[in-house]
Design a protein around this motif. Structure first.
Motif: not given
Length: 204
Positions: A11-35
């Motif tokens: 998943h991604w939004e304008t300010e962050y992405i969500v990474l699935d790491v072994h069935d845990i979702g980490y919200r990570v704020f990034t300057p380049s979510p669309y990358f």
């Protein structure tokens, strides 16, 4: 300290992405979510683990260079994680570093959240402390800011391609460009253009 995370982007939004790491979702704020396009293939996100009394946040970057520059920016008085993230969203690392090295306050004050006093502190605090961040490997020299800056039309070409992949039509993207082109500056990043185009499209 969490230095990097490897997982799939679900998943991604304008300010962050969500990474699935072994069935845990980490919200990570990034300057380049669309990358980080949604994909079944795992990606590596270089992170900065920021802890304060009322919150724990992960800030993530596509490259080590972005990660290192982000951490250097945090050393400047008046620049917190959100402002540092906005700076990286507003320009490419090599362009930002070149502007600091050349004391280009005009460019720095165009970055999100940066006024003249903060730009001056950036130059004073970081000019001699950036090491090899943003340096061309072959020469070890900074390119002049005019050369380092990316042409706005070129940046829009990349942003348009990415927005098209998200489902926007050519007509919608043409209208967005007409609304944005007069405000695009040399050195503005693709991600910054994408964010502004999305804001324009949502309003339209």
């Amino acid at each position: 300290m969490i230095d990097f995370i490897r997982g799939t982007v679900v998943h991604w939004e304008t300010e962050y992405i969500v990474l699935d790491v072994h069935d845990i979702g980490y919200r990570v704020f990034t300057p380049s979510p669309y990358f980080f396009q949604r994909s079944d293939e795992p990606v590596t996100v270089y992170t900065h683990h920021h802890v304060r009394e009322d919150a724990i946040h992960l800030f993530g970057f596509a490259t080590r260079e972005e990660q290192r520059l982000f951490r250097k920016l945090l050393d400047v008085s008046g620049i917190g994680p959100r402002v540092a993230l906005g700076i990286l969203a507003g320009g490419r690392p090599e362009t930002i570093v070149a502007a600091i090295q050349q004391e280009n306050l005009g460019f720095l004050t165009k970055l999100p959240g940066i006024g003249k006093k903060t730009a001056q502190r950036m130059v004073l605090d970081l000019k001699d402390k950036l090491g090899s961040i943003g340096l061309p490997v072959e020469t070890g020299l900074f390119a002049p800011i005019e050369e380092a800056a990316q042409d706005g039309t070129s940046a829009w070409s990349e942003a348009r391609e990415a927005l098209s992949a998200l489902g926007y039509t050519p007509a919608e993207l043409d209208r967005a460009w007409q609304g944005l082109k007069d405000t695009v500056t040399a050195g503005e990043s693709v991600d910054s253009l994408m964010k502004r185009a999305l804001q324009w499209l949502f309003k339209g």
